[in-house]
Design an enzyme around this catalytic site. Sequence first.
Site, mmCIF file in Angstrom:
data_model
loop_
_atom_site.group_PDB
_atom_site.id
_atom_site.type_symbol
_atom_site.label_atom_id
_atom_site.label_comp_id
_atom_site.label_asym_id
_atom_site.label_seq_id
_atom_site.Cartn_x
_atom_site.Cartn_y
_atom_site.Cartn_z
ATOM 1 C CD GLN A 1 -2.935 -0.951 2.328
ATOM 2 O OE1 GLN A 1 -2.652 -1.429 3.408
ATOM 3 N NE2 GLN A 1 -4.055 -0.260 2.127
ATOM 4 C CB CYS B 1 -9.057 -1.188 2.009
ATOM 5 S SG CYS B 1 -7.347 -1.408 1.495
ATOM 6 C CG LEU B 2 -5.744 3.080 5.262
ATOM 7 C CD1 LEU B 2 -4.384 3.182 5.931
ATOM 8 C CD2 LEU B 2 -6.627 4.251 5.671
ATOM 9 C CG HIS C 1 -3.513 -5.313 1.602
ATOM 10 N ND1 HIS C 1 -3.873 -4.657 0.456
ATOM 11 C CD2 HIS C 1 -4.217 -4.724 2.609
ATOM 12 C CE1 HIS C 1 -4.777 -3.719 0.753
ATOM 13 N NE2 HIS C 1 -4.998 -3.745 2.054
HETATM 14 NI NI NI Z 1 -6.352 -2.618 3.142
#
Ligand code: NI
Length: 169
Positions: free
Chosen positions: A50, A92-93, A138
């Site tokens: 991420q 989720c970011l 992820h």
């Molecule tokens: Ni996430």
Amino acid sequence: MIYPIVKYGQEVLEKPAGPVTEFDGELKKLVTDMFETMYAANGVGLAAPQIGIAKRLCVIDITSGQDPNARLVLANPVIISVEEEQVQEEGCLSLPDFRAKTPRPLRATVRAQDVTGQEITLSGEGLLARAFCHETDHLNGMLFISHLTHLKRESIKRKIRKMAKAGEW
Ligand code: NI
């Protein structure tokens, strides 16, 4: 250092990440930056992809910084057992402003290494079990929307495509 968070649509989020092999000062610094980035974004978990780093590494703090003992670092995590099911809102970011009721195990046990390379086994229930599964996903290139119905997933993707066209994603 606070990293920019990679949003859905970037390839790094949908490819399996590579193992963490060096447990050195550089990894410690990366973990510190990941906590800082996660807290700045008001998240309870953050995986290295991420922030554009394709490594099997994630940080979790389901207390959002309230309890220093709740800080967890998982390198090379593997979910080794799950029990029962829960369905709760999840986000989720990398998919800001999208939340959906997502089925997850109620309890999950994860085996991983900590920031020093020491093997650890952790069990969690409720939100913690959800975080273990979400962050481990992820690292396998999977996002929470893959656990939704086809209809729900396509509706989210369509909205994102629209936002991207308008330059809002
Ligand atoms: Ni996430």
